[in-house]
Design an enzyme around this catalytic site. Structure first.
Site, PDB file in Angstrom:
ATOM      1  N   GLU A 153      -1.504   4.984  -3.705  1.00  0.00           N
ATOM      2  CA  GLU A 153      -2.497   5.503  -4.651  1.00  0.00           C
ATOM      3  C   GLU A 153      -3.055   6.859  -4.196  1.00  0.00           C
ATOM      4  O   GLU A 153      -3.485   7.660  -5.018  1.00  0.00           O
ATOM      5  CB  GLU A 153      -3.645   4.498  -4.806  1.00  0.00           C
ATOM      6  CG  GLU A 153      -4.222   4.449  -6.216  1.00  0.00           C
ATOM      7  CD  GLU A 153      -5.222   3.346  -6.413  1.00  0.00           C
ATOM      8  OE1 GLU A 153      -4.976   2.464  -7.252  1.00  0.00           O
ATOM      9  OE2 GLU A 153      -6.261   3.353  -5.723  1.00  0.00           O
ATOM     10  N   LYS A 163      -4.656   1.107 -18.328  1.00  0.00           N
ATOM     11  CA  LYS A 163      -5.942   0.419 -18.562  1.00  0.00           C
ATOM     12  C   LYS A 163      -6.370   0.589 -20.018  1.00  0.00           C
ATOM     13  O   LYS A 163      -6.795  -0.367 -20.666  1.00  0.00           O
ATOM     14  CB  LYS A 163      -7.016   0.978 -17.631  1.00  0.00           C
ATOM     15  CG  LYS A 163      -6.849   0.635 -16.161  1.00  0.00           C
ATOM     16  CD  LYS A 163      -8.025   1.161 -15.348  1.00  0.00           C
ATOM     17  CE  LYS A 163      -7.818   0.950 -13.856  1.00  0.00           C
ATOM     18  NZ  LYS A 163      -8.959   1.485 -13.068  1.00  0.00           N
ATOM     19  N   HIS A 172      15.656 -10.251   9.330  1.00  0.00           N
ATOM     20  CA  HIS A 172      16.719 -11.113   8.779  1.00  0.00           C
ATOM     21  C   HIS A 172      16.797 -10.992   7.264  1.00  0.00           C
ATOM     22  O   HIS A 172      17.357 -11.857   6.602  1.00  0.00           O
ATOM     23  CB  HIS A 172      16.459 -12.567   9.206  1.00  0.00           C
ATOM     24  CG  HIS A 172      16.319 -12.694  10.686  1.00  0.00           C
ATOM     25  ND1 HIS A 172      17.389 -12.918  11.523  1.00  0.00           N
ATOM     26  CD2 HIS A 172      15.232 -12.550  11.496  1.00  0.00           C
ATOM     27  CE1 HIS A 172      16.975 -12.950  12.786  1.00  0.00           C
ATOM     28  NE2 HIS A 172      15.664 -12.720  12.792  1.00  0.00           N
TER      29      HIS A 172
HETATM   30  O1  LIG Z   1     -13.538  -1.378  -7.569  1.00  0.00           O
HETATM   31  P1  LIG Z   1     -13.100  -1.197  -8.959  1.00  0.00           P
HETATM   32  O2  LIG Z   1     -13.792  -0.092  -9.675  1.00  0.00           O
HETATM   33  O3  LIG Z   1     -13.158  -2.502  -9.733  1.00  0.00           O
HETATM   34  O4  LIG Z   1     -11.545  -0.736  -8.941  1.00  0.00           O
HETATM   35  C1  LIG Z   1     -10.569  -1.546  -8.376  1.00  0.00           C
HETATM   36  C2  LIG Z   1      -9.327  -0.770  -8.089  1.00  0.00           C
HETATM   37  O5  LIG Z   1      -8.794  -0.232  -9.301  1.00  0.00           O
HETATM   38  C3  LIG Z   1      -8.387   1.125  -9.097  1.00  0.00           C
HETATM   39  O6  LIG Z   1      -9.337   1.948  -9.650  1.00  0.00           O
HETATM   40  C4  LIG Z   1      -7.037   1.365  -9.716  1.00  0.00           C
HETATM   41  O7  LIG Z   1      -7.011   0.925 -10.998  1.00  0.00           O
HETATM   42  C5  LIG Z   1      -8.331   1.290  -7.599  1.00  0.00           C
HETATM   43  O8  LIG Z   1      -8.424   2.615  -7.180  1.00  0.00           O
HETATM   44  C6  LIG Z   1      -9.495   0.427  -7.169  1.00  0.00           C
HETATM   45  O9  LIG Z   1      -9.422   0.102  -5.814  1.00  0.00           O
END
Ligand SMILES: O=P(O)(O)OC[C@H]1O[C@](O)(CO)[C@@H](O)[C@@H]1O
Length: 430
Positions: A271, A403, A292
């Site tokens: 990331e 998202k 293995h």
């Molecule tokens: O802590 P939050 O805002 O719920 O985000 C959870 C995770 O989702 C992300 O934003 C990625 O979608 C990560 O960078 C982060 O660690």
């Protein structure tokens, strides 16, 4: 933390001793940039201040009200789960509470857990930096309902870690839940050494100050030269290897207690560094097990990898009983630890013999100090790599498309991405 770069020299065309010397002047410049970012508490760089800024007493006080729970459910995803899980997996013993990380929304898995766990003797640790992550909030609502169905007052058994705003903060305020604040300027994947990663450790009664001391000892080594800082040495070396084709980094701990550490590393590396068409793909492996399964590829597949072997120098051992079974006497009388050490060193040598770069990372032992060193060391290494590669290490814009699409598909708003999902081309073979 000890980093041995011996096995990268001469294994990759162009990686010669002077390459590290030349890289070192760039490390000095990058270190200055990092120092400035730390001093100004800039977003991302502020994570490297945590050994100074984290308040372990505040964390312990926030969970004081929960007396020795039988189980701890952490509801969080990505950086809001992996840091806590890494510390817990490294330090937990059968005497500690059972811990579960709801970092996915698989109904089968969640049903199975909620149908078996004693919710009356469970603490719920809900973690979300943004306070808006769908998976985390959905799981929290499900856990709340399950507790209510079991006549357990969920608000008496919940602690929250989140930012100043967001749905989770609103929910916590509405129910007067104990809240730990996510520190400013600390991205999720760099938050293991903050309230985000240390709440479970406090509930488990681990020595938070020793974890922080381990981190501080690596922080003290950050300097303008990779020869003085194991973290920078690792960051610079993996960057140099990526520049020469090592686009996969297989992280292979030789300790079951560090298996989650490989998961945590995968988010940190992917990331942070996967940007603008560049990056180094983290692969999780476990030593000796994956000798293995995956070593064949690492040794004889494409020359596009670096293998990072991680181990504690000291561990509790177990003797292998003497045997007069034919061909096995070489094992009898030695120990599992000696066998694992032989496997580690043999694997290193086998990779080097095949001209495959590999890096050794060691800690004294898997304890509070050791895990603090590793987490901080790898965070600083990642930031150094990001500086040398000139990528924006602390953002993750590419995750937002999916998202929005998922939210749109569930009626959570008008998102063009959701429409794009419907346009999927189909070539179904069945
Ligand atoms: O802590 P939050 O805002 O719920 O985000 C959870 C995770 O989702 C992300 O934003 C990625 O979608 C990560 O960078 C982060 O660690």
């Amino acid at each position: 933390m000890y980093v041995d770069l011996g096995n990268i020299l001469e294994t990759t065309p162009g990686v010669t001793p002077d390459i590290l010397d030349r890289l070192d002047s760039r490390v000095a410049t990058a270190h200055d940039r990092i120092q400035t970012g730390m001093e100004n508490e800039e977003h991302g760089y502020a994570a490297l201040n945590l050994p100074e800024t984290v308040d372990t007493d505040e964390i312990k006080t926030a969970v004081d009200r929960f007396d020795d729970p039988e189980s701890i459910i952490t509801v969080g995803i990505g950086g809001s789960a992996l840091g806590a899980a890494t510390i817990d997996a490294a330090l937990s013993t059968p005497d500690h509470a059972d811990t579960y990380y709801l970092d996915n929304v698989d109904p089968e898995a969640i049903n199975a857990l909620l149908e078996t766990i004693d919710l009356e003797d469970t603490v719920v640790n809900v973690v979300s930096r943004s306070g808006t992550t769908a998976e985390t909030l959905a799981n929290f609502l499900v856990v709340q309902e399950a507790m209510a169905d079991a006549d357990v007052e969920w608000s008496d058994r919940t602690v929250v870690t989140t930012g100043d705003e967001g749905n989770l903060r609103d929910l916590a305020d509405a129910h007067d839940l104990p809240v730990l604040r996510v520190p400013d300027g600390v991205p999720g994947r760099f938050s293991a050494l903050s309230t985000v990663g240390l709440a479970v450790a406090a509930l488990q009664g681990y020595d938070l100050d020793a974890i922080v001391e381990g981190a501080a000892s690596e922080a003290d080594k950050l300097s303008g030269s990779l020869y003085d800082s194991p973290a920078y040495a690792y960051g610079a070396a993996t960057y140099a290897l990526a520049e020469r084709g090592a686009l996969t980094n297989a992280l292979m701990p030789y300790s079951e207690d560090l298996e989650y550490f490989a998961e945590w590393f995968a988010q940190l590396w992917a990331e942070s560094l996967g940007k603008d068409g560049v990056g180094q793909t983290p692969a999780r492996a476990l030593g000796a097990t994956d000798q293995h399964s995956q070593l064949q590829l690492y040794r004889a597949g494409p020359r596009d990898k670096v293998v990072t072997l991680v181990r504690p120098r000291n561990r509790r051992d177990r003797q292998i009983p003497e045997t007069d079974l034919d061909g096995l006497s070489y094992l009898g009388g030695s120990s599992l630890g000696e066998l694992l050490a032989a496997e580690f060193e043999a694997t290193e040598a086998s990779l080097a013999a095949a001209g495959r770069p590999n890096i050794r990372i060691e800690i004294d032992r898997v304890d509070e100090r050791g895990i603090g060193e590793l987490l901080y060391g790898m965070e600083a290494a990642c930031i150094m790599y990001g500086e040398l590669a000139n990528v924006s290490t602390f953002t993750q814009p590419a995750v937002e498309w999916g998202k929005r699409a998922a939210r749109g598909l569930l009626g959570g708003g008008e998102f063009e991405e959701a429409a794009a999902v419907a346009d999927k081309r189909e070539l179904l073979i069945e």
